[in-house]
Design a protein around this motif. Sequence first.
Motif, short mmCIF file in Angstrom:
data_model
loop_
_atom_site.label_atom_id
_atom_site.label_comp_id
_atom_site.label_asym_id
_atom_site.label_seq_id
_atom_site.Cartn_x
_atom_site.Cartn_y
_atom_site.Cartn_z
N ARG A 1 0.88 -1.18 0.00
CA ARG A 1 0.00 0.00 0.00
C ARG A 1 0.91 1.23 0.00
O ARG A 1 1.29 1.72 1.07
N LYS B 1 1.20 4.59 2.43
CA LYS B 1 0.17 4.54 3.46
C LYS B 1 0.77 4.92 4.82
O LYS B 1 1.82 4.43 5.20
N THR C 1 -5.11 2.18 -0.45
CA THR C 1 -4.19 3.32 -0.58
C THR C 1 -4.96 4.63 -0.73
O THR C 1 -4.64 5.63 -0.07
N ASP D 1 -6.55 5.79 2.53
CA ASP D 1 -5.59 6.42 3.44
C ASP D 1 -5.27 7.85 3.00
O ASP D 1 -5.31 8.79 3.80
#
Length: 361
Positions: free
Chosen positions: A202, A205, A250, A253
């Motif tokens: 990710r 993040k 992703t 976030d």
Amino acid sequence: MRVLGIETSCDETAAAVVSCGPDGTGEILSNVVLSQIGEHAAFGGVVPEIAARAHVEALDGVIEAALADAGMTLDKVDAVAATAGPGLIGGLIVGLMTAKAVASAAGKPLIPVNHLEGHALTGRLTDGLSFPYLLLLVSGGHTQIVLVRGVGDYERWGTTIDDALGEAFDKTAKLIGLPYPGGPNVEKAAAEGNPARFAFPRPLKGEARLDFSFSGLKTAVRQAATAIAPLAEEDVADICASFQAAIAETLEDRVSRSLDRFKRDFPGMARPVLVVAGGVAANRTIRGALEATCASRGFRFVAPPHILCTDNGAMIAWAGIERLRASIDSGDPLTLAPRSRWPLDTLSAPLIGSGRRGAKA
């Protein structure tokens, strides 16, 4: 006020007529979009020269169709708006030069429009939004979080530092043997896959800055696909589902942090708004994740209909109307040159691109 909009920045040849009433309410009178997917599919992506030639062949007919669908002739239009950038320079030349000729011959004002501004203002056409609001722009060429203060007044909060999200979808599709365009085909395959099979990263993040990165995720997909090659249909579906899940998490976030910043900067707004625009905004998984994120933070979620997420002439016509109503002087549009790079926020330091063509983002 009725404006003819022309869009040729990539692989859609588009024209539309949009009207605006005295109260500022917009109405789409026609919206004609001719896709070039068939011309580019064999190459796995957009070929700029083919795109430009296709625009030359189709644009006159598309404009005529847009006027006919709106039930009017060119003399009934109040102005002509055309995408002047950013985009593929060949397509931009075709659209802008055609718009110059049409406007000059008909004696109408010509309004050059930033393609990104078209996306940024679409929420005002579809939902009558008031300023300010937050924009997540996710397309084949751009991935940005932008504060929209007003027409022509934008502040970039975050951008990709490598690939755009739509670009990552297309490249991932090509890696695992899916046809072009990648976005819809990855989404279709992901619907049959297991999103927990592959532990893809990710990117960024948890970081305080609001930028994006998708290059490492794309590399992780390539490594996973290479490790289990040759790929079975189930493998492709699982890779797509895992990739899409990583993208959604992703974006959750990055957007969550942006919404929190917006609330800090504008504490008095009763129900702030996040607008999601661009071709990737049509992805249902991503929409669902962002809707949930907005609901958890008291934001209204606005995403245009699918036909207005991808490139279209209606958003260009509406941006032209907005600029006319705001009395923004674009200089002499007949001497204006198209720009392959044209940041929406010209004051933020560029993270991608420099030199003669200027910053990409």
